[in-house]
Write a protein that holds these residues in place. Sequence first.
Motif, PDB file in Angstrom:
ATOM      1  N   SER A  46      48.032 -43.904  75.762  1.00 43.53           N
ATOM      2  CA  SER A  46      46.730 -43.949  76.080  1.00 43.53           C
ATOM      3  C   SER A  46      46.079 -45.256  76.088  1.00 43.53           C
ATOM      4  O   SER A  46      45.309 -45.680  76.998  1.00 43.53           O
ATOM      5  N   ARG A  49      35.069 -32.859  75.683  1.00 45.64           N
ATOM      6  CA  ARG A  49      36.374 -32.522  76.130  1.00 45.64           C
ATOM      7  C   ARG A  49      35.994 -31.111  77.155  1.00 45.64           C
ATOM      8  O   ARG A  49      36.857 -30.503  77.879  1.00 45.64           O
ATOM      9  N   ARG A  62      42.077 -38.436  78.771  1.00 48.45           N
ATOM     10  CA  ARG A  62      42.108 -38.206  77.323  1.00 48.45           C
ATOM     11  C   ARG A  62      41.864 -36.671  77.140  1.00 48.45           C
ATOM     12  O   ARG A  62      41.829 -35.910  75.938  1.00 48.45           O
ATOM     13  N   ASP A  63      41.972 -35.595  78.219  1.00 49.55           N
ATOM     14  CA  ASP A  63      42.158 -34.318  77.968  1.00 49.55           C
ATOM     15  C   ASP A  63      43.494 -33.866  77.549  1.00 49.55           C
ATOM     16  O   ASP A  63      43.768 -32.747  77.190  1.00 49.55           O
ATOM     17  N   PHE A  64      44.269 -34.913  77.489  1.00 45.75           N
ATOM     18  CA  PHE A  64      45.672 -34.630  76.841  1.00 45.75           C
ATOM     19  C   PHE A  64      46.144 -35.322  75.657  1.00 45.75           C
ATOM     20  O   PHE A  64      45.813 -36.484  75.388  1.00 45.75           O
ATOM     21  N   LYS A  65      46.709 -34.515  74.729  1.00 42.64           N
ATOM     22  CA  LYS A  65      47.084 -35.117  73.616  1.00 42.64           C
ATOM     23  C   LYS A  65      48.372 -36.100  73.811  1.00 42.64           C
ATOM     24  O   LYS A  65      49.140 -35.533  74.387  1.00 42.64           O
ATOM     25  N   ASP A 125      37.674 -35.530  70.311  1.00 44.04           N
ATOM     26  CA  ASP A 125      38.177 -34.084  70.823  1.00 44.04           C
ATOM     27  C   ASP A 125      37.247 -33.084  70.372  1.00 44.04           C
ATOM     28  O   ASP A 125      37.251 -32.134  70.237  1.00 44.04           O
ATOM     29  N   ASN A 148      44.961 -30.092  75.120  1.00 42.92           N
ATOM     30  CA  ASN A 148      44.785 -31.045  73.925  1.00 42.92           C
ATOM     31  C   ASN A 148      44.404 -30.128  72.660  1.00 42.92           C
ATOM     32  O   ASN A 148      43.414 -29.694  72.550  1.00 42.92           O
ATOM     33  N   ASN A 152      44.027 -30.762  69.944  1.00 47.77           N
ATOM     34  CA  ASN A 152      42.793 -31.534  68.884  1.00 47.77           C
ATOM     35  C   ASN A 152      41.551 -30.857  69.265  1.00 47.77           C
ATOM     36  O   ASN A 152      40.780 -31.263  68.487  1.00 47.77           O
ATOM     37  N   TYR A 153      41.395 -30.622  70.528  1.00 50.19           N
ATOM     38  CA  TYR A 153      39.889 -30.180  71.136  1.00 50.19           C
ATOM     39  C   TYR A 153      39.375 -29.214  70.165  1.00 50.19           C
ATOM     40  O   TYR A 153      39.933 -28.157  69.999  1.00 50.19           O
TER      41      TYR A 153
END
Lengths: 232, 117
Positions: B92, A199, B83-86, A195, A160, A162-163
Amino acid sequence: MQVKFSIFRYDASKDEKPYRQEFSLEVEPTDRILDCLDRIKWDYDGSLTYRRSCSHGICGSDAININGKNMLACQVLIQDIKKKLIRIDPIPGMPVIKDLVVDMTDFFEKYEVVKPYLIAKNPPAKERLQSQAERALIDEAVNCILCGACTSSCPSMWGNPNYLGPAALLKAYRFAFDSRDEAPAEHLEAIDTNDGVWRCHTIFNCVEACPKEINLTWHISQLKKKMVEREF
Amino acid sequence: MSYKHLGSRNSGAPGWLFQRITGIVLIVAMVGHYILMHYTPSSGHEFASTFERMQNPLWKIFYLTFVVIGLYHGLNGIWGIVRDFKMKRWISVTILGVLIIAGISFATLGFMNVLVF
């Protein structure tokens, strides 16, 4: 001793895709990887591009990936690697500009989000004093040199983009836990997002990658505990 | 100041805390359930002994709590991984909807099985 370097090469302005280039060097076990890169650039191929500045583990500009692990080129010796073939890549998870130079714009944007500065609303009459115990809370966190080795090694960030990443979270800790900061809530609110701090799944890659030996995961867990205290 | 990465203002603290609390409860409940149902034949696994045991309201409360906590922990865990993945918002939201429906369905099934005794 003879060591072979396999180096990631890519020039976004002319190469269609990356390729690897090999160089063999006669080196001393006590040579640093940065010394070897300098010799390759100066004696063999002047087009090899990488970041360097202080060369003494302070400026944080030469974070690269050596044999699969993020490290500072100026801090790692040939004898630390213990291999005759040394693979050198740019740090992962960030766009490559050229060879070992990555675009860190996103890294610093995320850093900015946590308000990485002391928020002091009332000017003090004299210097802001701290007890030894208060200072001890941020002893490790202040050592961050923003090299990006931690954030770029984090699988949560790879999954991700955005994290915010461990470096930004550590900076939030550094000010939220600083007794002189007058608005810790502002740093905490910035990371209490989808984010943000949640995470982090304590993977510990950041701890392994940090050249300043900062236990980032511990600091992030303290942030989570602080969030819970704030809520209940 | 970039606000690109700022998201919901709702704190994630309760979800994080409850995931840990339910995790601890589940360790105890799961071990208890496994010992009772799989490692101690003397406790009785056939219908008659199960029926007798379930007449005790404490066992009913134990299993109802087990169902609710287990589903919360498991489905919230999956949601955490998602939610760990964009991903696109509609994806979602769809996944969240599937998880909520699955939770309600399995909870209903669990309650029916416990309360039938």
